[in-house]
Motif scaffolding. Sequence first.
Motif, short mmCIF file in Angstrom:
data_model
loop_
_atom_site.label_atom_id
_atom_site.label_comp_id
_atom_site.label_asym_id
_atom_site.label_seq_id
_atom_site.Cartn_x
_atom_site.Cartn_y
_atom_site.Cartn_z
N SER A 1 -11.54 4.11 -1.92
CA SER A 1 -10.28 3.53 -1.49
C SER A 1 -9.33 4.67 -1.14
CB SER A 1 -9.67 2.67 -2.61
OG SER A 1 -8.41 2.19 -2.23
N ASP B 1 -4.58 4.44 -3.75
CA ASP B 1 -4.89 3.88 -5.06
C ASP B 1 -4.72 2.36 -5.01
OD1 ASP B 1 -5.56 3.64 -7.68
OD2 ASP B 1 -3.92 4.84 -8.47
N LEU B 2 -5.58 1.67 -5.74
CA LEU B 2 -5.50 0.20 -5.79
C LEU B 2 -4.38 -0.19 -6.75
CD1 LEU B 2 -9.34 -0.50 -5.86
CD2 LEU B 2 -7.79 -0.85 -3.94
N TRP B 3 -3.16 -0.06 -6.27
CA TRP B 3 -1.97 -0.26 -7.08
C TRP B 3 -1.03 -1.19 -6.30
CZ3 TRP B 3 -1.10 3.89 -11.04
CH2 TRP B 3 -0.12 3.54 -11.96
N THR C 1 -4.27 -0.45 1.27
CA THR C 1 -5.19 -1.08 0.31
C THR C 1 -5.81 -2.35 0.89
OG1 THR C 1 -3.33 -2.18 -0.79
CG2 THR C 1 -4.10 -0.11 -1.73
N LYS C 2 -5.04 -3.07 1.70
CA LYS C 2 -5.60 -4.26 2.35
C LYS C 2 -6.76 -3.87 3.27
CE LYS C 2 -1.70 -7.50 2.44
NZ LYS C 2 -0.74 -8.21 3.32
N LEU D 1 -0.81 -4.47 -3.17
CA LEU D 1 -1.26 -4.68 -1.80
C LEU D 1 -0.29 -4.03 -0.81
CD1 LEU D 1 -2.38 -8.43 -1.94
CD2 LEU D 1 -3.82 -6.38 -1.98
N GLU E 1 -5.04 -7.42 -6.24
CA GLU E 1 -6.12 -6.96 -5.36
C GLU E 1 -7.36 -7.85 -5.48
OE1 GLU E 1 -4.41 -5.30 -7.54
OE2 GLU E 1 -3.89 -3.27 -6.89
N ALA F 1 -8.79 -1.34 2.93
CA ALA F 1 -9.94 -1.02 2.10
C ALA F 1 -10.60 -2.28 1.56
CB ALA F 1 -9.51 -0.11 0.95
N LEU F 2 -9.81 -3.23 1.10
CA LEU F 2 -10.34 -4.48 0.54
C LEU F 2 -11.01 -5.33 1.62
CD1 LEU F 2 -7.34 -5.19 -1.81
CD2 LEU F 2 -9.70 -4.84 -2.58
N LYS G 1 -5.40 -5.00 -11.85
CA LYS G 1 -5.88 -5.19 -10.47
C LYS G 1 -5.93 -6.67 -10.07
CE LYS G 1 -6.75 -0.78 -9.86
NZ LYS G 1 -5.90 -0.32 -10.96
N SER H 1 -11.02 4.18 -6.41
CA SER H 1 -10.10 5.26 -6.01
C SER H 1 -10.60 6.62 -6.48
CB SER H 1 -8.70 4.99 -6.57
OG SER H 1 -8.75 4.88 -7.98
#
Length: 415
Positions: free
Chosen positions: A162, A165-167, A173-174, A169, A30, A176-177, A27, A141
């Motif tokens: 999330s 999946d945090l896999w 996912t951006k 960018l 991320e 969510a972050l 990760k 996730s």
Amino acid sequence: MINFREVYIIVEKKNKHIVVIATLDTKSEEAKYLKDLISERGHNPLVINGGIFGHSTFTPDINHGEVAEAAGRTIKEIQSFKGEGEAISAMALGVANIMQNLLSEGKVDGIIAIGGSMGTSLGLKVMQQLPISIPKIMLSSIAFTPMITPESVSIDQVMMQSVGDLWGLNRITKMALQRAAGAICGMVEEQKKEDAGEKPVIAITTLGVHNYADYCKPLLLGKGYEPVVFHSVGTNACEKLIRQGYINGLLDLSIHELVNFVCSGSIKGGEEKITAACEQGIPQVIAPGALDFFTWAGTRETLLQNFRHRNVHMHNPLVYLVQTTPEEKKEIARLLLERVNKTNGPTVFLVPLQGFSRLDREGMPFYDPAAGKEFAGVLKQGSTNRLVEAVEIDAHINDAVFAEKAAELLLEKMS
């Protein structure tokens, strides 16, 4: 004209220390993005790498080798473990030890962790050991999946799902972050420092079938105390705050967790119920609130076979309540005594003889007129601690006179 007070407030809300925990072997991208977002908000991110293998795309503040050393290992030792579960548990221990050091140095204003199942297990383990004065967010996730149990989540933390999946960018996912960064920054900015001059806190445990808290609160407020009500649904929130030193006195008037523990009900927390106040020695008044039933989370059809012959009441479509037997009530009394006989502080058992909940009155499904006397008898016969006394009151637990007596007894012990 410059308003220096407003400038001071703005500056005071910035420059907070926010710990970012991630397994950078999976990760890294991320975590770097999250770190930069927090920096842009005017705060100081400190990244801890809890990953086991691989290399990060950036240099964290605390790398996995230091984490391993904090767990009493080397990173090569942990990498050689046969099971990944053992390895991530060791890294969680290392991060937790580092967090305690940072706390003692005043370098933690908030914490955020990100991950899949490995990173989530790491983050949750660390957060459980932190005081409620530290805001906590877990971006995961697997946040709302069966893999996350209520017992694994700290009582005061935020769980964020999330969507993707945090896999790496991407626009999902951006998003969510960005939200996670905004949330943790907002939380640390609004977290007020505790005032040493605040009123002493008295905790009250209760359920929806009770109304004594409505009577107790104004009585306690009038005497200069701050009442805080806890729902007896197995979070162990009250016990955790007692151990962290937030609670000065306890009206433990619902023992529902203990009832479920004995009767194999759905509510957890019975393992710790009663123990914190006894260990810390704070004054407490204990009543057998909700002794008359345990909770079954599910439909009537899912009840275990040996419960189906009992009186069952639908509390709502999610929850059924099952009446306890006289023998179960006595077993609960004995377990209660076993724990309270070890107390280090003044304790009063207050037993209402006319019923333990709204459902335990004449004409209601769980009415048992003999239960109060029988329960009080077990308590009186088994008490061995001179700090403990048992008091009977010829009232129902929801009567105003019961609440008044409970508050009166606790205030006497606290004085």
